[in-house]
Design a protein around this motif. Sequence first.
Motif, PDB file in Angstrom:
ATOM      1  N   SER A 272       0.803  -1.234   0.000  1.00 10.05           N
ATOM      2  CA  SER A 272       0.000   0.000   0.000  1.00 10.05           C
ATOM      3  C   SER A 272       0.834   1.283   0.000  1.00 10.05           C
ATOM      4  N   PHE A 273       2.136   1.162  -0.227  1.00 11.19           N
ATOM      5  CA  PHE A 273       2.969   2.352  -0.389  1.00 11.19           C
ATOM      6  C   PHE A 273       3.502   2.404  -1.814  1.00 11.19           C
TER       7      PHE A 273
ATOM      8  N   ASP B 178       1.610   7.229   0.602  1.00 10.43           N
ATOM      9  CA  ASP B 178       0.733   6.308   1.315  1.00 10.43           C
ATOM     10  C   ASP B 178      -0.552   6.140   0.505  1.00 10.43           C
TER      11      ASP B 178
ATOM     12  N   THR C 167      -2.896   3.698   1.232  1.00 13.43           N
ATOM     13  CA  THR C 167      -3.803   2.821   1.984  1.00 13.43           C
ATOM     14  C   THR C 167      -5.244   3.095   1.608  1.00 13.43           C
TER      15      THR C 167
ATOM     16  N   ILE D 184       3.991  11.132   1.951  1.00 13.37           N
ATOM     17  CA  ILE D 184       4.423  11.186   3.348  1.00 13.37           C
ATOM     18  C   ILE D 184       5.862  11.668   3.476  1.00 13.37           C
TER      19      ILE D 184
ATOM     20  N   ARG E  35       9.739   5.698   7.037  1.00 17.41           N
ATOM     21  CA  ARG E  35       9.294   6.189   5.727  1.00 17.41           C
ATOM     22  C   ARG E  35       9.084   7.695   5.701  1.00 17.41           C
TER      23      ARG E  35
END
Length: 237
Positions: free
Chosen positions: A4-5, A24, A26, A34, A72
């Motif tokens: 999901s990144f 990100d 998600t 991010i 991250r």
Amino acid sequence: VRNSFVYLSADSSVQSMHDLFIIDNTDNNNPSIISSINTGPGLASLAVSGPFIYLANTSSNSQLQIVDMHDRSNPYIISSLRLPLPTSSSTPPRSRSIFYKNNYIYIGTNKWDGPELTIIDVSNPANPIIVGNFETNTLINDIYVYDNKAYLATSDEYQMRVIDVSDKSNPTLSSTFTTTGWEVQQGNAVDLFEDKIILGRTVGGFNRVNNHEVFVFSTTSIPNQIASKDIPTGVYG
């Protein structure tokens, strides 16, 4: 994309702008950046493994950079590697493609005085070490490594080269693929699905229906393709 990144490389005309982004995703409807950093002139490609991002850098000062992303939100470069010049007057190459496999990085560059494929041991990401190389005498647009073979999408008569990398210190040519249209078209993208290698190439100006742009091979059949198709606009990924 992993877990999901999204890890995104960029190549801006303004050198001071950021060229590596971690996003990100998600929530697919609301992706958010991010973190991002500026690595230098720009990035041609990247590979992700574990908590590290391996960068194919377009700088003449370093062709490989390794980024630590344990956090991250705060990635940072932990090491850089510059390919050695064959002579003091040689112009440094620019990275074009990259692939990670089992603690080794495979870097492809534009055509230059030195070898265009370089194999690098990154078992210690803080200290990457060149272990082998191979001269293609042409640009390497893309790389895929599978079962001790490196499949290279290249830009001359041989649209794809298959390199035996079982001995990383002494890679050798295993087979090549060429077909009509190579004078104006170039191997551009290579990937694998199950045991099939897929090669895409550029259209080469205006389309000729008999000069196909996508080819499918069994990993044991190269250079004999098992399927091909005309893609009028070319295949770029």
